[in-house]
Design an enzyme around this catalytic site. Structure first.
Site, short mmCIF file in Angstrom:
data_model
loop_
_atom_site.label_atom_id
_atom_site.label_comp_id
_atom_site.label_asym_id
_atom_site.label_seq_id
_atom_site.Cartn_x
_atom_site.Cartn_y
_atom_site.Cartn_z
N ASP A 1 0.87 -1.17 0.00
CA ASP A 1 0.00 0.00 0.00
C ASP A 1 0.92 1.23 0.00
OD1 ASP A 1 -2.37 1.61 0.38
OD2 ASP A 1 -1.79 1.76 2.49
N ASP B 1 -0.20 5.03 1.04
CA ASP B 1 -0.44 6.01 2.10
C ASP B 1 -0.33 5.37 3.48
OD1 ASP B 1 -2.74 8.38 0.61
OD2 ASP B 1 -1.29 7.06 -0.34
#
Length: 217
Positions: A15, A17
């Site tokens: 991922d 963020d």
């Protein structure tokens, strides 16, 4: 602790963020546009799994209508990498492990993160633009939790990797299906809903602490 996979690690998917970077890009865009207060709480609830991801993303992106697109590049360059990210990715390259970022965030930032960290692939949402400004819409389909898992499966096929030789790393509820699609799912400084679904939980420290156990036992 040792790598729990049954085969050497050959694909690592992250991922973006709050995993590869120390920020939520949608919140930083909202800050630029003067709407941070109304966006940040929606982000928090979405990452905790309290809201539908796609609906909440479209709601937040709508508040960005009118933001000048030339401000995005400057923001992308200023995003702080997560502690240990550069060392971890350098170690993965040395292991000849293929890497990717698969994000429910935005491609303008994912492209920069891909370049800075030497990732092999990047997938994220595209913000629609007209006349040099954001329209407040997402162009094309949203990278939903289901889509993140689909992209992970596509990367396994593309790279010719077995599931058992793969790892996914994330922090929010929208990473749950992606972690389930991997041989080993790592929750990094994650929300409770993701920690419960992960094979490995890292609650403290930097990303590069994963390096010592990324070889078969």
């Amino acid at each position: 602790m040792r790598w729990p996979g049954t085969l050497p690690l050959r694909l690592a998917v992250f991922d973006m963020d709050s995993t590869l970077i120390q920020a939520e890009v949608i919140d930083e865009l909202a800050r630029l546009h003067g709407v941070h207060a109304q966006v940040s709480e929606v982000t928090r609830r979405a990452m905790a799994g309290e809201l539908d991801f796609e609906q909440s993303l479209r709601q937040r992106v709508a508040t960005l209508q009118g933001l000048e697109v030339n401000r995005l590049a400057e923001l992308a360059q200023s995003l702080p990498l997560m502690d240990g990210a550069e060392a971890l990715l350098a170690g993965l390259r040395a292991m000849r492990c293929r890497t990717a970022v698969v994000s429910g965030g935005f491609m303008f930032a994912a492209r920069v993160v891909k370049s800075r960290l030497g990732l092999d692939h990047a997938y994220a949402n595209t913000l629609a633009v007209a006349e040099g400004k954001l329209t407040g819409e997402v162009a094309g389909a949203v990278v939903t939790p289901d889509r993140k898992a689909e992209v992970f499966a596509e990367l396994l096929a593309l790279e010719g990797c077995a599931k058992e030789s793969s790892m996914a790393v994330g922090d929010g509820a929208n990473d749950r299906l992606m972690l389930a699609a991997a041989g080993v799912g790592v929750a990094f400084h994650a929300k409770p809903v993701l920690r419960e679904a992960a094979d490995v939980v890292v609650d403290e420290g930097a990303l590069d602490q994963l390096l010592p156990w990324l070889s078969p036992s």
